[in-house]
Design a protein around this motif. Structure first.
Motif, PDB file in Angstrom:
ATOM      1  N   GLU A 156      42.381 -32.492  12.615  1.00  0.00           N
ATOM      2  CA  GLU A 156      41.344 -31.772  11.876  1.00  0.00           C
ATOM      3  C   GLU A 156      40.854 -30.580  12.704  1.00  0.00           C
ATOM      4  OE1 GLU A 156      36.964 -32.479   9.888  1.00  0.00           O
ATOM      5  OE2 GLU A 156      38.181 -34.222  10.442  1.00  0.00           O
ATOM      6  N   GLY A 157      40.851 -29.393  12.103  1.00  0.00           N
ATOM      7  CA  GLY A 157      40.431 -28.172  12.784  1.00  0.00           C
ATOM      8  C   GLY A 157      41.542 -27.496  13.570  1.00  0.00           C
ATOM      9  N   SER A 158      42.775 -27.982  13.410  1.00  0.00           N
ATOM     10  CA  SER A 158      43.908 -27.476  14.176  1.00  0.00           C
ATOM     11  C   SER A 158      44.301 -26.065  13.757  1.00  0.00           C
ATOM     12  CB  SER A 158      45.100 -28.420  13.981  1.00  0.00           C
ATOM     13  OG  SER A 158      46.247 -27.901  14.591  1.00  0.00           O
ATOM     14  N   GLU A 159      44.619 -25.251  14.755  1.00  0.00           N
ATOM     15  CA  GLU A 159      45.166 -23.908  14.552  1.00  0.00           C
ATOM     16  C   GLU A 159      46.367 -23.779  15.479  1.00  0.00           C
ATOM     17  OE1 GLU A 159      42.139 -20.987  15.344  1.00  0.00           O
ATOM     18  OE2 GLU A 159      40.747 -21.867  13.896  1.00  0.00           O
ATOM     19  N   ALA A 160      47.508 -23.387  14.926  1.00  0.00           N
ATOM     20  CA  ALA A 160      48.740 -23.248  15.717  1.00  0.00           C
ATOM     21  C   ALA A 160      49.192 -21.791  15.694  1.00  0.00           C
ATOM     22  CB  ALA A 160      49.830 -24.151  15.152  1.00  0.00           C
ATOM     23  N   TYR A 161      49.570 -21.302  16.869  1.00  0.00           N
ATOM     24  CA  TYR A 161      49.947 -19.898  17.014  1.00  0.00           C
ATOM     25  C   TYR A 161      51.186 -19.747  17.872  1.00  0.00           C
ATOM     26  CZ  TYR A 161      45.124 -19.077  15.577  1.00  0.00           C
ATOM     27  OH  TYR A 161      43.943 -19.074  14.898  1.00  0.00           O
ATOM     28  N   MET A 162      52.000 -18.744  17.530  1.00  0.00           N
ATOM     29  CA  MET A 162      53.043 -18.257  18.415  1.00  0.00           C
ATOM     30  C   MET A 162      52.402 -17.125  19.203  1.00  0.00           C
ATOM     31  SD  MET A 162      55.458 -20.280  17.709  1.00  0.00           S
ATOM     32  CE  MET A 162      57.064 -19.796  18.243  1.00  0.00           C
ATOM     33  N   ALA A 163      52.771 -16.981  20.462  1.00  0.00           N
ATOM     34  CA  ALA A 163      52.247 -15.915  21.317  1.00  0.00           C
ATOM     35  C   ALA A 163      53.357 -14.896  21.543  1.00  0.00           C
ATOM     36  CB  ALA A 163      51.763 -16.494  22.638  1.00  0.00           C
ATOM     37  N   GLU A 164      53.028 -13.636  21.302  1.00  0.00           N
ATOM     38  CA  GLU A 164      54.022 -12.569  21.437  1.00  0.00           C
ATOM     39  C   GLU A 164      53.459 -11.408  22.251  1.00  0.00           C
ATOM     40  OE1 GLU A 164      54.862 -11.475  17.395  1.00  0.00           O
ATOM     41  OE2 GLU A 164      56.178 -13.186  17.084  1.00  0.00           O
ATOM     42  N   ILE A 165      54.360 -10.745  22.953  1.00  0.00           N
ATOM     43  CA  ILE A 165      54.063  -9.476  23.611  1.00  0.00           C
ATOM     44  C   ILE A 165      55.133  -8.498  23.155  1.00  0.00           C
ATOM     45  CG2 ILE A 165      53.962  -8.211  25.792  1.00  0.00           C
ATOM     46  CD1 ILE A 165      52.894 -10.709  27.129  1.00  0.00           C
ATOM     47  N   ASP A 166      54.706  -7.379  22.605  1.00  0.00           N
ATOM     48  CA  ASP A 166      55.634  -6.353  22.093  1.00  0.00           C
ATOM     49  C   ASP A 166      56.679  -6.946  21.150  1.00  0.00           C
ATOM     50  OD1 ASP A 166      54.322  -4.358  23.509  1.00  0.00           O
ATOM     51  OD2 ASP A 166      55.683  -4.472  25.223  1.00  0.00           O
ATOM     52  N   GLY A 167      56.251  -7.883  20.296  1.00  0.00           N
ATOM     53  CA  GLY A 167      57.139  -8.464  19.300  1.00  0.00           C
ATOM     54  C   GLY A 167      58.074  -9.546  19.830  1.00  0.00           C
ATOM     55  N   GLU A 168      58.009  -9.850  21.113  1.00  0.00           N
ATOM     56  CA  GLU A 168      58.856 -10.888  21.693  1.00  0.00           C
ATOM     57  C   GLU A 168      58.028 -12.144  21.927  1.00  0.00           C
ATOM     58  OE1 GLU A 168      61.401 -11.792  25.734  1.00  0.00           O
ATOM     59  OE2 GLU A 168      61.004  -9.715  25.186  1.00  0.00           O
ATOM     60  N   ARG A 169      58.508 -13.269  21.404  1.00  0.00           N
ATOM     61  CA  ARG A 169      57.792 -14.530  21.564  1.00  0.00           C
ATOM     62  C   ARG A 169      57.891 -14.990  23.010  1.00  0.00           C
ATOM     63  NH1 ARG A 169      59.934 -17.227  17.658  1.00  0.00           N
ATOM     64  NH2 ARG A 169      61.373 -18.472  18.883  1.00  0.00           N
ATOM     65  N   ILE A 170      56.723 -15.286  23.606  1.00  0.00           N
ATOM     66  CA  ILE A 170      56.686 -15.749  24.994  1.00  0.00           C
ATOM     67  C   ILE A 170      56.164 -17.179  25.114  1.00  0.00           C
ATOM     68  CG2 ILE A 170      56.456 -13.444  25.987  1.00  0.00           C
ATOM     69  CD1 ILE A 170      53.372 -14.315  26.366  1.00  0.00           C
ATOM     70  N   GLY A 171      55.617 -17.728  24.029  1.00  0.00           N
ATOM     71  CA  GLY A 171      55.060 -19.079  24.080  1.00  0.00           C
ATOM     72  C   GLY A 171      54.289 -19.389  22.824  1.00  0.00           C
TER      73      GLY A 171
END
Length: 181
Positions: free
Chosen positions: A54-69
């Motif tokens: 409950e309350g979960s938010e999931a994200y991909m992390a990107e720098i300059d369009g490249e996924r880093i984590g």
């Protein structure tokens, strides 16, 4: 310093990539400390529990369009006591300050947070250093056979062998005026 962009996970492909990458990062950390291990240190069911909390938010992390984590956080709008469930940096993007960039992006995303909480296994010295010395968390509890985590049972303890299944709980109190508290 290039900025991290957190993009909500909205589709099956991104979620699968997240699961694959976070498992690889956690597995590599464990193997670096203890050697080869046939089971997944972070089972898919544990990741799924974070996604469905409950309350979960999931994200991909990107720098300059490249996924880093990526990250999974759990937000409680009523209390401001929020949890960092998962944060990972892809194996090929580590040792470049990307974990701290992801953390700073999380803090910026939720400036209303009063306290952040997270956990990490005792053996993961890099994570302990990261949370305490880089991100400003404090160790507030140590879970072990004599002081068990009330949220972990045999079912939710993952695949970490018993002799290595010790965890720290961290908290970071956010200070006024930066976060409007």
């Amino acid at each position: 310093m290039k900025k991290v962009i957190l993009t909500p996970i909205m589709n099956y492909e991104d979620k699968n990539a997240f699961v694959r990458e976070v498992q690889e990062a956690f597995q590599n950390s464990y193997v670096a400390e203890f050697g080869p291990f046939e089971k997944k240190i972070l089972p898919e069911k544990d990741i799924e529990e974070s996604f469905s909390a409950e309350g979960s938010e999931a994200y991909m992390a990107e720098i300059d369009g490249e996924r880093i984590g990526g990250t999974v956080i759990v937000i409680n709008d009523k209390t401001g006591y929020n949890s960092l469930h998962l944060l990972y940096v892809k194996s090929d993007a580590q040792n470049a300050g990307n974990g701290l960039k992801i953390w700073k992006a999380i803090e910026e995303l939720h400036p209303e947070t009063r306290i952040w909480e997270t956990h990490t296994p005792y053996y993961d010295k890099r994570n302990i250093h990261f949370y305490v010395n880089r991100c400003g968390f404090k160790i507030v509890e140590f879970f072990n056979p004599r002081h068990k985590d009330p949220h972990q049972t045999g079912e939710t303890a993952g695949n970490i062998p018993k002799e290595n299944n010790y965890f720290f709980r961290f908290e970071k109190e956010m200070k006024y005026p930066l976060h409007g508290i």
